[in-house]
Design an enzyme around this catalytic site. Sequence first.
Site, PDB file in Angstrom:
ATOM      1  N   ASP A 162       0.772  -1.197   0.096  1.00 46.10           N
ATOM      2  CA  ASP A 162       0.020  -0.064   0.150  1.00 46.10           C
ATOM      3  C   ASP A 162       0.920   1.028   0.083  1.00 46.10           C
ATOM      4  OD1 ASP A 162      -2.949  -0.996   0.812  1.00 46.10           O
ATOM      5  OD2 ASP A 162      -1.454  -2.416   1.534  1.00 46.10           O
ATOM      6  N   ASN A 228      -6.827  -4.005  -4.397  1.00 46.63           N
ATOM      7  CA  ASN A 228      -8.005  -3.326  -4.967  1.00 46.63           C
ATOM      8  C   ASN A 228      -7.731  -2.337  -5.871  1.00 46.63           C
ATOM      9  OD1 ASN A 228      -7.367  -2.684  -2.145  1.00 46.63           O
ATOM     10  ND2 ASN A 228      -9.148  -1.322  -2.565  1.00 46.63           N
ATOM     11  N   HIS A 313      -3.655  -9.597  -0.817  1.00 51.64           N
ATOM     12  CA  HIS A 313      -3.750  -8.072  -0.365  1.00 51.64           C
ATOM     13  C   HIS A 313      -4.799  -8.170   0.760  1.00 51.64           C
ATOM     14  CE1 HIS A 313      -3.664  -3.904  -1.024  1.00 51.64           C
ATOM     15  NE2 HIS A 313      -4.986  -4.076  -0.944  1.00 51.64           N
ATOM     16  N   HIS A 323     -11.922  -2.556   6.924  1.00 50.47           N
ATOM     17  CA  HIS A 323     -11.716  -3.807   6.285  1.00 50.47           C
ATOM     18  C   HIS A 323     -12.009  -5.068   7.083  1.00 50.47           C
ATOM     19  CE1 HIS A 323     -10.626  -1.226   3.020  1.00 50.47           C
ATOM     20  NE2 HIS A 323      -9.413  -1.036   3.252  1.00 50.47           N
ATOM     21  N   HIS A 350      -3.730  -3.850   2.491  1.00 47.18           N
ATOM     22  CA  HIS A 350      -5.193  -3.422   2.544  1.00 47.18           C
ATOM     23  C   HIS A 350      -5.176  -2.436   3.756  1.00 47.18           C
ATOM     24  CE1 HIS A 350      -8.971  -3.191   0.859  1.00 47.18           C
ATOM     25  NE2 HIS A 350      -9.574  -4.125   1.738  1.00 47.18           N
ATOM     26  N   VAL A 351      -5.235  -3.089   4.885  1.00 42.93           N
ATOM     27  CA  VAL A 351      -5.298  -2.139   5.997  1.00 42.93           C
ATOM     28  C   VAL A 351      -4.077  -1.181   6.184  1.00 42.93           C
ATOM     29  CG1 VAL A 351      -5.793  -2.264   8.504  1.00 42.93           C
ATOM     30  CG2 VAL A 351      -6.874  -3.942   7.020  1.00 42.93           C
ATOM     31  N   HIS A 352      -4.385   0.252   6.381  1.00 41.82           N
ATOM     32  CA  HIS A 352      -3.257   1.015   6.420  1.00 41.82           C
ATOM     33  C   HIS A 352      -2.462   0.975   8.024  1.00 41.82           C
ATOM     34  CE1 HIS A 352      -5.087   2.632   2.570  1.00 41.82           C
ATOM     35  NE2 HIS A 352      -4.628   1.453   2.334  1.00 41.82           N
TER      36      HIS A 352
END
Length: 464
Positions: A162, A228, A313, A323, A350-352
Site C-alpha cells: 500500500d 484493490n 492483499h 476492512h 489493505h489495512v493501512h
Amino acid sequence: MGVVEGLLALALVLSACVMCNGGSSSPFIRKVEKTVDMPLDSDVFAVPPGYNAPQQVHITQGDLVGKAVIVSWVTVDEPGSSEVHYWSENSDKKKIAEGKLVTYRFFNYSSGFIHHTTIRNLEYKTKYYYEVGLGNTTRQFWFVTPPEIGPDVPYTFGLIGDLGQSFDSNKTLSHYELNPRKGQTVLFVGDLSYADNYPNHDNIRWDSWGRFTERSVAYQPWIWTAGNHENHFAPEIGETVPFKPYTHRYHVPYKASQSTSPFWYSIKRASAHIIVLASYSAYGKYTPQYKWLEKELPKVNRTETPWLIVLMHSPWYNSYNYHYMEGETMRVMYEPWFVQYKVDVVFAGHVHAYERSERVSNVAYNIVNGLCAPVNDKSAPVYITIGDGGTLEGLATNMTEPQPKYSAFREASFGHAIFDITNRTHAHYSWHRNQDGVAVEADSLWSFNRYWHPVDDSTAHVSH
C-alpha cells in the site's frame, strides 16, 4: 460467599480476561499529520534527461527458479528498441535479449510505449549490468541474481504494501533502502500507485509512481501482488476492463507455475517457495484460482525450499475496524490447506497499519459443533498485515477492543518489514516504523520453520 470462595471467583474472572484479551497494542503515539501526495514536480518524479530516455524501469523474477529476470520500462517520444543488452560483472561480452512493447488507452489517457523483455539462462549469485534505450538515450542499471535454490540458503526479503506516492511513501522507501539488513528482493503485497484516487483514475499517476520507485525496483526484483487499487473498474467513464493499467505495466512469470492468470502464481527464490494469491479474483471451489492452488500446494518441496510464504492483499486476521473481516470468505476456503501444508507466514496489506498475529487457525467449525473462534495452532502460519507503506488515504487508527487473543502486536504507523532467512529452521522477522532510526526494530521475532522446526514461537512463549 466466604473469603476463599470470593478469591477463587475473582481468580476465575481474571483468568477469563487473560484468555479473551490478546497481545500488545503499541504505546507509540504517532503525531497526527495529514498524508499528502507529493506534487508532480517533485524530484522523485523527475523524467530522466535525453531524447526518448527509458523511464519507470523495473524488474521482477522472470521464471520459476530465479534464473530469469523480466525487465520493463517506458519510452514516451517513440517506440524505440525493446532490446536489453546485458553482461555479467566478470565479463565484458554483451548479450542481447529481445522483448516486446504494449500500449493502452484509459479514458482520455494514452500510455507511453511499455517494453517487457525477459533475460533468461542467468547464472545464480551473479551481478549483471543491463542497458535499455538502445539507439536513443541509453541508461544502465544492475541486479544480482539469487543463490541457487537450496534448503539452507540465507536470503533477505523486504516487505512493503500500500505504498502510494505521498511524502510518507517516500519515507518508507528511503527507510527500506537504508535498512542495514539490506533486503535483496521486495515482496510487495498490493496497492501500488493509487492512481484511481484521482479524477478519472488519472493514469499520469501510474507514470509518476513508476519513476518514483525506479531507484529501488530497477536494481532488485519486486514480486507483485494485485490489490484493490489496481482494479480501475470504472464504467462511469467507459472503463470496464479490470486491472487494465496494472496488467499492461507489470508482467509476472505466472505461466512458469502453470497459472492461467497473472494474479496468482508462484516462484522459488533461494530457500523460499512464494505463492501469490488474488483477493479480487474468483477463489471459490471449481474456479481457476482454487484449482491452481489445490495443485500447487502439494508441489512444494520443503527439502528444497523449506520456507513457504504466501502473499495476498486482503488480510484474513485483522483487528482494525477498517476492512474488518473482508477476507473471511477466502479464509474459509483456503485456511485448512494452509494448516495442512504448514505455511510459515502470510503477508497481506489493505489495512493501512501494522499487525502481527499469533499462529492461529479457525478450521474446527462445523454446523454441529458450533466452534467458531481462532485457536492457537502450531501448524498454522503467522499472519502479518503490512499495508502501512504511506498511501495518501492515511493510517487506519481505529482498532477493535479488547484486542483479540489472536493479535500479538499492532500499531498504526507507516513502515516496512524484513524477513531474513538464516537456514532451514530459523528466520528473523522485523518491522521498522518510519519514525525510528533505520536499525530500530519496533516489532520482531524469530520465526521457526513449520516443517523442519515446528516449536512454539508465539509471543507468549518467546520473549518479544
